[in-house]
Design a protein around this motif. Structure first.
Motif, PDB file in Angstrom:
ATOM      1  N   ARG A  14      48.706  43.233  58.143  1.00  0.00           N
ATOM      2  CA  ARG A  14      49.583  42.356  57.366  1.00  0.00           C
ATOM      3  C   ARG A  14      49.018  42.211  55.950  1.00  0.00           C
ATOM      4  O   ARG A  14      47.799  42.144  55.767  1.00  0.00           O
ATOM      5  N   ILE A  15      49.928  42.181  54.983  1.00  0.00           N
ATOM      6  CA  ILE A  15      49.535  41.858  53.600  1.00  0.00           C
ATOM      7  C   ILE A  15      49.793  40.373  53.409  1.00  0.00           C
ATOM      8  O   ILE A  15      50.933  39.916  53.389  1.00  0.00           O
ATOM      9  N   ASP A  16      48.726  39.593  53.288  1.00  0.00           N
ATOM     10  CA  ASP A  16      48.870  38.149  53.155  1.00  0.00           C
ATOM     11  C   ASP A  16      49.245  37.742  51.733  1.00  0.00           C
ATOM     12  O   ASP A  16      50.020  36.804  51.532  1.00  0.00           O
ATOM     13  N   LYS A  17      48.691  38.413  50.781  1.00  0.00           N
ATOM     14  CA  LYS A  17      49.017  38.118  49.377  1.00  0.00           C
ATOM     15  C   LYS A  17      48.650  39.316  48.524  1.00  0.00           C
ATOM     16  O   LYS A  17      47.635  39.972  48.770  1.00  0.00           O
ATOM     17  N   ILE A  18      49.500  39.582  47.539  1.00  0.00           N
ATOM     18  CA  ILE A  18      49.210  40.666  46.605  1.00  0.00           C
ATOM     19  C   ILE A  18      49.724  40.259  45.231  1.00  0.00           C
ATOM     20  O   ILE A  18      50.836  39.765  45.089  1.00  0.00           O
ATOM     21  N   ARG A  19      48.880  40.421  44.239  1.00  0.00           N
ATOM     22  CA  ARG A  19      49.265  40.047  42.881  1.00  0.00           C
ATOM     23  C   ARG A  19      48.457  40.868  41.882  1.00  0.00           C
ATOM     24  O   ARG A  19      47.410  41.434  42.224  1.00  0.00           O
ATOM     25  N   GLY A  20      48.950  40.925  40.675  1.00  0.00           N
ATOM     26  CA  GLY A  20      48.252  41.669  39.624  1.00  0.00           C
ATOM     27  C   GLY A  20      48.525  41.033  38.278  1.00  0.00           C
ATOM     28  O   GLY A  20      49.557  40.397  38.073  1.00  0.00           O
ATOM     29  N   ARG A  21      47.608  41.207  37.364  1.00  0.00           N
ATOM     30  CA  ARG A  21      47.784  40.643  36.023  1.00  0.00           C
ATOM     31  C   ARG A  21      47.312  41.654  34.985  1.00  0.00           C
ATOM     32  O   ARG A  21      46.337  42.378  35.197  1.00  0.00           O
ATOM     33  N   GLU A  22      48.037  41.657  33.886  1.00  0.00           N
ATOM     34  CA  GLU A  22      47.651  42.529  32.778  1.00  0.00           C
ATOM     35  C   GLU A  22      46.484  41.900  32.031  1.00  0.00           C
ATOM     36  O   GLU A  22      46.434  40.690  31.831  1.00  0.00           O
ATOM     37  N   HIS A  23      45.575  42.759  31.622  1.00  0.00           N
ATOM     38  CA  HIS A  23      44.405  42.291  30.875  1.00  0.00           C
ATOM     39  C   HIS A  23      44.277  43.153  29.625  1.00  0.00           C
ATOM     40  O   HIS A  23      43.256  43.789  29.376  1.00  0.00           O
ATOM     41  N   GLY A  24      45.365  43.173  28.844  1.00  0.00           N
ATOM     42  CA  GLY A  24      45.407  44.059  27.682  1.00  0.00           C
ATOM     43  C   GLY A  24      45.913  45.424  28.087  1.00  0.00           C
ATOM     44  O   GLY A  24      47.027  45.566  28.577  1.00  0.00           O
ATOM     45  N   HIS A  25      45.077  46.456  27.917  1.00  0.00           N
ATOM     46  CA  HIS A  25      45.506  47.820  28.224  1.00  0.00           C
ATOM     47  C   HIS A  25      45.253  48.200  29.685  1.00  0.00           C
ATOM     48  O   HIS A  25      45.515  49.327  30.077  1.00  0.00           O
ATOM     49  N   TYR A  26      44.736  47.268  30.504  1.00  0.00           N
ATOM     50  CA  TYR A  26      44.518  47.581  31.921  1.00  0.00           C
ATOM     51  C   TYR A  26      44.983  46.424  32.804  1.00  0.00           C
ATOM     52  O   TYR A  26      45.335  45.346  32.328  1.00  0.00           O
ATOM     53  N   ILE A  27      45.002  46.696  34.126  1.00  0.00           N
ATOM     54  CA  ILE A  27      45.515  45.733  35.107  1.00  0.00           C
ATOM     55  C   ILE A  27      44.419  45.398  36.114  1.00  0.00           C
ATOM     56  O   ILE A  27      43.644  46.275  36.524  1.00  0.00           O
ATOM     57  N   ILE A  28      44.365  44.136  36.522  1.00  0.00           N
ATOM     58  CA  ILE A  28      43.460  43.693  37.578  1.00  0.00           C
ATOM     59  C   ILE A  28      44.321  43.253  38.765  1.00  0.00           C
ATOM     60  O   ILE A  28      45.271  42.478  38.602  1.00  0.00           O
ATOM     61  N   VAL A  29      43.998  43.758  39.957  1.00  0.00           N
ATOM     62  CA  VAL A  29      44.809  43.507  41.156  1.00  0.00           C
ATOM     63  C   VAL A  29      44.005  42.687  42.160  1.00  0.00           C
ATOM     64  O   VAL A  29      42.812  42.944  42.379  1.00  0.00           O
ATOM     65  N   ASP A  30      44.655  41.686  42.766  1.00  0.00           N
ATOM     66  CA  ASP A  30      44.058  40.864  43.833  1.00  0.00           C
ATOM     67  C   ASP A  30      44.872  41.055  45.108  1.00  0.00           C
ATOM     68  O   ASP A  30      46.102  40.883  45.086  1.00  0.00           O
ATOM     69  N   ILE A  31      44.190  41.385  46.216  1.00  0.00           N
ATOM     70  CA  ILE A  31      44.885  41.639  47.482  1.00  0.00           C
ATOM     71  C   ILE A  31      44.189  40.895  48.620  1.00  0.00           C
ATOM     72  O   ILE A  31      42.951  40.895  48.708  1.00  0.00           O
ATOM     73  N   ARG A  32      44.992  40.281  49.484  1.00  0.00           N
ATOM     74  CA  ARG A  32      44.475  39.698  50.732  1.00  0.00           C
ATOM     75  C   ARG A  32      45.202  40.370  51.886  1.00  0.00           C
ATOM     76  O   ARG A  32      46.431  40.370  51.944  1.00  0.00           O
ATOM     77  N   ILE A  33      44.418  40.953  52.779  1.00  0.00           N
ATOM     78  CA  ILE A  33      45.021  41.666  53.909  1.00  0.00           C
ATOM     79  C   ILE A  33      44.374  41.222  55.225  1.00  0.00           C
ATOM     80  O   ILE A  33      43.224  40.787  55.248  1.00  0.00           O
ATOM     81  N   SER A  34      45.140  41.347  56.293  1.00  0.00           N
ATOM     82  CA  SER A  34      44.613  41.069  57.641  1.00  0.00           C
ATOM     83  C   SER A  34      44.359  42.385  58.353  1.00  0.00           C
ATOM     84  O   SER A  34      45.230  43.266  58.383  1.00  0.00           O
ATOM     85  N   ILE A  35      43.149  42.524  58.921  1.00  0.00           N
ATOM     86  CA  ILE A  35      42.780  43.729  59.664  1.00  0.00           C
ATOM     87  C   ILE A  35      42.250  43.301  61.036  1.00  0.00           C
ATOM     88  O   ILE A  35      41.882  42.135  61.236  1.00  0.00           O
ATOM     89  N   PRO A  36      42.233  44.215  62.031  1.00  0.00           N
ATOM     90  CA  PRO A  36      41.768  43.852  63.381  1.00  0.00           C
ATOM     91  C   PRO A  36      40.397  43.175  63.363  1.00  0.00           C
ATOM     92  O   PRO A  36      39.466  43.649  62.703  1.00  0.00           O
ATOM     93  N   ASN A  37      40.269  42.061  64.080  1.00  0.00           N
ATOM     94  CA  ASN A  37      39.033  41.282  64.041  1.00  0.00           C
ATOM     95  C   ASN A  37      37.855  42.002  64.710  1.00  0.00           C
ATOM     96  O   ASN A  37      36.701  41.617  64.511  1.00  0.00           O
TER      97      ASN A  37
END
Length: 292
Positions: free
Chosen positions: A231-254
């Motif tokens: 499952r993808i719990d949260k995914i977001r990204g933000r521009e930081h000028g000429h590049y992008i920073i991505v934040d991801i939260r995912i669920s994987i088998p425990n």
């Protein structure tokens, strides 16, 4: 990146030459729209200088005080350009309106030729800078290109205004003699619109606006290619000028080990960065997935 810096220097020198040319010819022949456009170009000189400085700062690597890099320096410069454009638009409108309360000045063919030279010059600079800016994803270079485009609009209006004024002098048409200041008002509206759009984009990025819906969907598709991701719990990204920073939260088998989770995260990061060259950093948080 060196080609981008070179383009900014070409823009700076060009703006300096055009500023002097327009102000000298405008003052000699009392062309309000050419004088206003000359002051607009003077603002461009400052704006391009800001873009040059910010472009150099933006390329600096991350450090302890700026762990996410210096990319937003370009966004700040873009905002400065927007402010300069807005002030230039207000000044141009004021000068043009004031001209209506003075006797009409005889239009000059030399002023028209100067405007035509500026039009060709600025159009070439716009295509040159926008192509490089989009290729390098440089906010400062793109904002400089948009600034050149504002000059193109301004110069087109100036050419029309001076042309109408010349016809007014030729055929003794009283209203047409004010074609020059009328063009100045139209120019100011175009420039103000560009200033608003550029300023809004800068504010959105500084306020950490999410990247586009399409870009987020592309990221989701890449993450979902890995069967371990339940499952993808949260995914977001933000521009930081000429590049992008991505934040991801995912669920994987425990039952996966810490090492396996770490390896999975690195694979996801590598694939995202390989498919989207603008992504410079991917931060992944792993949540346990309980198969109930």
């Amino acid at each position: 990146m060196k080609s981008g810096i070179f383009a900014l220097w070409v823009s700076f020198i060009s703006n300096l030459i055009l500023t002097l040319l327009k102000l000298i010819i405008g003052l000699l022949f009392q062309s309000q729209v050419l004088i206003a456009d000359g002051f607009h170009n003077a603002g461009d000189v400052i704006a391009t200088l800001a873009a040059l400085i910010s472009s150099k700062v933006a390329k600096k690597p991350a450090d302890d005080e700026h762990p996410y890099g210096h990319g937003k320096a370009e966004v700040i410069a873009s905002g400065i350009v927007a402010i300069i454009l807005a002030f230039a638009a207000v000044f141009m409108a004021y000068q043009s309106i004031a001209a209506f309360f003075l006797p009409p000045v005889e239009a000059s063919l030399i002023a028209l030729i100067t405007a035509l030279i500026s039009l060709v010059w600025k159009q070439a600079l716009y295509f040159y800078c926008i192509r490089l800016g989009k290729t390098q994803h440089s906010k400062s270079l793109i904002s400089t290109a948009i600034d050149h485009l504002a000059d193109v609009y301004a110069t087109i209006a100036a050419i029309i205004g001076i042309g109408i004024a010349l016809l007014g002098d030729e055929y003794n048409l009283a209203f047409a003699k004010y074609g020059d200041p009328i063009a100045g008002i139209i120019v100011s509206l175009f420039v103000m619109k560009l200033a608003y759009e550029m300023g809004k984009e800068s504010v959105d990025i500084l306020m950490e606006r999410n990247i586009s819906f399409n870009d987020l969907n592309e990221l989701r598709k890449i993450v979902n290619e890995f069967p371990e991701v339940k499952r993808i719990d949260k995914i977001r990204g933000r521009e930081h000028g000429h590049y992008i920073i991505v934040d991801i939260r995912i669920s994987i088998p425990n039952e996966l080990s810490i090492q396996e989770g770490h390896d999975l995260g690195r694979k996801i990061k590598t694939r995202i960065m390989s498919k989207n060259p603008r992504v410079e950093e991917v931060l992944i948080h792993l949540n346990p997935w309980h198969n109930e």
